[in-house]
Design an enzyme around this catalytic site. Structure first.
Site, PDB file in Angstrom:
ATOM      1  N   HIS A   1       0.841  -1.206   0.000  1.00 31.18           N
ATOM      2  CA  HIS A   1       0.000   0.000   0.000  1.00 31.18           C
ATOM      3  C   HIS A   1       0.868   1.245   0.000  1.00 31.18           C
ATOM      4  O   HIS A   1       2.046   1.202   0.378  1.00 31.18           O
ATOM      5  CB  HIS A   1      -0.913   0.013   1.226  1.00 31.18           C
ATOM      6  CG  HIS A   1      -0.181   0.059   2.532  1.00 31.18           C
ATOM      7  ND1 HIS A   1       0.001   1.226   3.255  1.00 31.18           N
ATOM      8  CD2 HIS A   1       0.420  -0.921   3.258  1.00 31.18           C
ATOM      9  CE1 HIS A   1       0.669   0.956   4.362  1.00 31.18           C
ATOM     10  NE2 HIS A   1       0.945  -0.341   4.394  1.00 31.18           N
TER      11      HIS A   1
ATOM     12  N   ASP B   1       6.493   2.229   6.513  1.00 31.60           N
ATOM     13  CA  ASP B   1       5.162   1.677   6.292  1.00 31.60           C
ATOM     14  C   ASP B   1       4.309   2.589   5.409  1.00 31.60           C
ATOM     15  O   ASP B   1       3.560   3.392   5.896  1.00 31.60           O
ATOM     16  CB  ASP B   1       4.483   1.469   7.646  1.00 31.60           C
ATOM     17  CG  ASP B   1       3.174   0.718   7.554  1.00 31.60           C
ATOM     18  OD1 ASP B   1       2.964   0.018   6.562  1.00 31.60           O
ATOM     19  OD2 ASP B   1       2.359   0.856   8.492  1.00 31.60           O
TER      20      ASP B   1
ATOM     21  N   GLU C   1      -4.881   0.578   2.711  1.00 36.29           N
ATOM     22  CA  GLU C   1      -4.607  -0.526   3.626  1.00 36.29           C
ATOM     23  C   GLU C   1      -4.760  -0.122   5.079  1.00 36.29           C
ATOM     24  O   GLU C   1      -5.200  -0.915   5.918  1.00 36.29           O
ATOM     25  CB  GLU C   1      -3.185  -1.049   3.380  1.00 36.29           C
ATOM     26  CG  GLU C   1      -2.851  -2.361   4.097  1.00 36.29           C
ATOM     27  CD  GLU C   1      -2.225  -2.164   5.471  1.00 36.29           C
ATOM     28  OE1 GLU C   1      -2.059  -3.147   6.199  1.00 36.29           O
ATOM     29  OE2 GLU C   1      -1.905  -1.003   5.824  1.00 36.29           O
ATOM     30  N   GLU C   2      -4.403   1.126   5.387  1.00 34.10           N
ATOM     31  CA  GLU C   2      -4.447   1.570   6.781  1.00 34.10           C
ATOM     32  C   GLU C   2      -5.869   1.691   7.321  1.00 34.10           C
ATOM     33  O   GLU C   2      -6.062   1.858   8.526  1.00 34.10           O
ATOM     34  CB  GLU C   2      -3.712   2.906   6.938  1.00 34.10           C
ATOM     35  CG  GLU C   2      -2.225   2.858   6.607  1.00 34.10           C
ATOM     36  CD  GLU C   2      -1.408   1.995   7.560  1.00 34.10           C
ATOM     37  OE1 GLU C   2      -1.986   1.372   8.468  1.00 34.10           O
ATOM     38  OE2 GLU C   2      -0.176   1.937   7.386  1.00 34.10           O
TER      39      GLU C   2
ATOM     40  N   GLU D   1       5.367  -5.233   3.176  1.00 33.76           N
ATOM     41  CA  GLU D   1       5.270  -4.568   4.470  1.00 33.76           C
ATOM     42  C   GLU D   1       6.648  -4.609   5.139  1.00 33.76           C
ATOM     43  O   GLU D   1       7.462  -5.501   4.859  1.00 33.76           O
ATOM     44  CB  GLU D   1       4.240  -5.271   5.354  1.00 33.76           C
ATOM     45  CG  GLU D   1       2.807  -5.156   4.867  1.00 33.76           C
ATOM     46  CD  GLU D   1       2.190  -3.797   5.142  1.00 33.76           C
ATOM     47  OE1 GLU D   1       2.868  -2.942   5.746  1.00 33.76           O
ATOM     48  OE2 GLU D   1       1.027  -3.584   4.751  1.00 33.76           O
TER      49      GLU D   1
ATOM     50  N   HIS E   1       4.140   3.669  12.668  1.00 29.56           N
ATOM     51  CA  HIS E   1       2.977   4.476  13.056  1.00 29.56           C
ATOM     52  C   HIS E   1       3.305   5.495  14.142  1.00 29.56           C
ATOM     53  O   HIS E   1       2.390   6.119  14.686  1.00 29.56           O
ATOM     54  CB  HIS E   1       1.800   3.613  13.528  1.00 29.56           C
ATOM     55  CG  HIS E   1       1.134   2.839  12.433  1.00 29.56           C
ATOM     56  ND1 HIS E   1      -0.102   2.254  12.577  1.00 29.56           N
ATOM     57  CD2 HIS E   1       1.531   2.556  11.174  1.00 29.56           C
ATOM     58  CE1 HIS E   1      -0.434   1.640  11.463  1.00 29.56           C
ATOM     59  NE2 HIS E   1       0.553   1.808  10.590  1.00 29.56           N
TER      60      HIS E   1
END
Length: 430
Positions: free
Chosen positions: A128, A157, A191-192, A216, A401
């Site tokens: 993603h 990410d 995707e998130e 990923e 994140h």
């Protein structure tokens, strides 16, 4: 991808979670498994490939800075459009046929590049390009390099993974490698937020593949052989509003009943099966002098066994029948958001092959199972056991994140090397 948890062994589960599989397991796989493809000698390093990968690192870092300095939160249509344009043009420059697909309700679009080869295997690389960060975060925390680490929103990410895919495609072209029927490169924008707009396209594309590699970010020299699924448990209570000061007895306090239900439902998880249910969002009331008429809560549920969706729904529906506040109405619903990427023998074998390749560089790769969920869950079909899926192929990083998310720039060349060598091995597989 949700933020990774501490990597330690959790016992009592059907497979180890978030830690490297133990060496005895790895050895048993080496001895007992029939390999997906012929084994590779750890003594034979492809020096031409390694040198080509190393030479690309400076340009890779420049491109990474460009991508990280563009906000691409899942709901940021402007930033996602910029990223989409970059990915699509780079794919065209690399000789791929490019298709763009809308992904409602996502703000961005899906990008698919395809190369035609001369082999027999259909292979797809995917990741993603959205992040969890908001508009303005890139300006607040622009890309920076400190030593061998690079920092910035989404650097690991999964913008680093997106570039590994593109640079691998460049190496494929340079080497004249065409031992595949089709080589597909897929990027999705949501995707998130559970890939609501792209999950069906991922399933559709994956059903045509022999192999799918997901990029990923791993936290070390690892690949991911299984991930948890994700579900939400929604709890709603309807009561009766009343003046909280002069007539509280005439009301039916939804907030109190919600609290009661959360306490009753606190043990919905099953440690033996690796199922967790954690209440994370609670809402009730609008004014301090009004008894709340409505209240709601949502729990984050992680699972490795799909049957747990039905089990948790049944258990919760039974539990909520016991109320503390009379004449309130309580409902509960389990929403399946992302299936698990189930542990399977074919993926384990491919992970062993990845380790054999990494040994060519004097390194080792450890297969891990993670508690977060990824699009690998949509790519792999447990009913058919196909395609063969391997996750965690992206650039090595950590603090995913968070405001100090980073990647290890020293992992760029090894990860490119691994990707190309796996493509070559998969292309020759029986």
């Amino acid at each position: 991808m949700p933020a990774a948890c501490a990597t330690r062994r959790i016992t009592g589960l059907p497979f180890p979670m978030e830690i490297p599989l133990r060496k005895n397991i790895l050895l048993s796989l080496l001895v007992a498994a029939a390999f997906v493809a012929p084994a590779v000698s750890s003594a034979q390093t492809d020096k031409v490939l390694l040198n080509a990968a190393q030479k690309r690192q400076p340009e890779f870092v420049k491109d990474l800075a460009t991508l990280v300095n563009v906000d691409t939160g899942t709901d940021d249509a402007k930033g996602l459009a910029q990223m989409e344009a970059f990915l699509a043009q780079r794919l065209r420059d690399l000789g791929a046929t490019v298709e763009i697909f809308a992904a409602p309700p996502a703000a961005g679009k899906m990008v698919l590049g395809t190369l035609q080869g001369k082999g027999s295997k259909n292979i797809m690389l995917m990741v993603h390009y959205d992040t969890v960060f908001g508009i303005g975060d890139a300006a607040k925390r622009p890309f920076r390099v400190e030593g061998n680490k690079a920092f910035g929103p989404g650097v690991a990410d999964a913008k680093g993974g997106a570039l590994i895919m593109l640079y691998a495609l460049d190496l494929v072209r340079e080497r004249g490698f065409a031992d595949f029927k089709t080589l597909s490169i897929f990027f999705n924008p949501d995707e998130e937020k559970s890939s609501l707009g792209s999950r069906e396209k991922i399933r559709e594309l994956s059903s045509r593949q022999d192999y799918v590699l997901s990029f990923e970010p791993p936290e070390a020299d690892r690949v991911t052989v299984a991930t948890n699924g994700i579900a939400y448990v929604h709890l709603d209570v309807k009561g009766l509003a009343s003046h909280a000061g002069s007539a509280p007895e005439k009301g039916r306090n939804a907030a109190v009943e919600l609290a009661n239900q959360i306490l009753q439902l606190r043990d919905l998880g099953d440690p033996v099966k690796g199922t967790t249910v954690n209440w994370t969002v609670i809402q009730a009331g609008e004014r301090v002098n009004i008894t709340p008429e409505k209240a709601s809560a949502t729990a984050d549920m992680r699972l490795s066994d799909l049957s747990e969706i039905e089990r948790v729904q049944a258990d919760a529906s039974k539990i909520i029948q016991k109320k503390l506040v009379p004449e309130t109405q309580v409902s509960v619903k389990v929403e399946n958001r992302r299936p698990p990427f189930s542990k399977n023998a074919a993926t384990d074998k491919l992970a062993v092959q990845a380790n054999s390749i990494y040994q060519e560089l004097g390194k080792t790769i450890e297969p891990v199972a993670m508690r977060y969920g990824t699009d690998a869950g949509f790519a792999y079909n447990p009913a058919t056991g196909k395609p063969v899926v391997l996750d965690g192929m992206g650039i090595v990083g950590n603090r995913i994140h968070s405001t100090d998310e980073w990647v290890d720039l020293d992992s760029v060349a090894p990860r490119l090397y691994l990707t190309i060598r796996l493509l070559e091995v998969m292309g020759k597989a029986r």
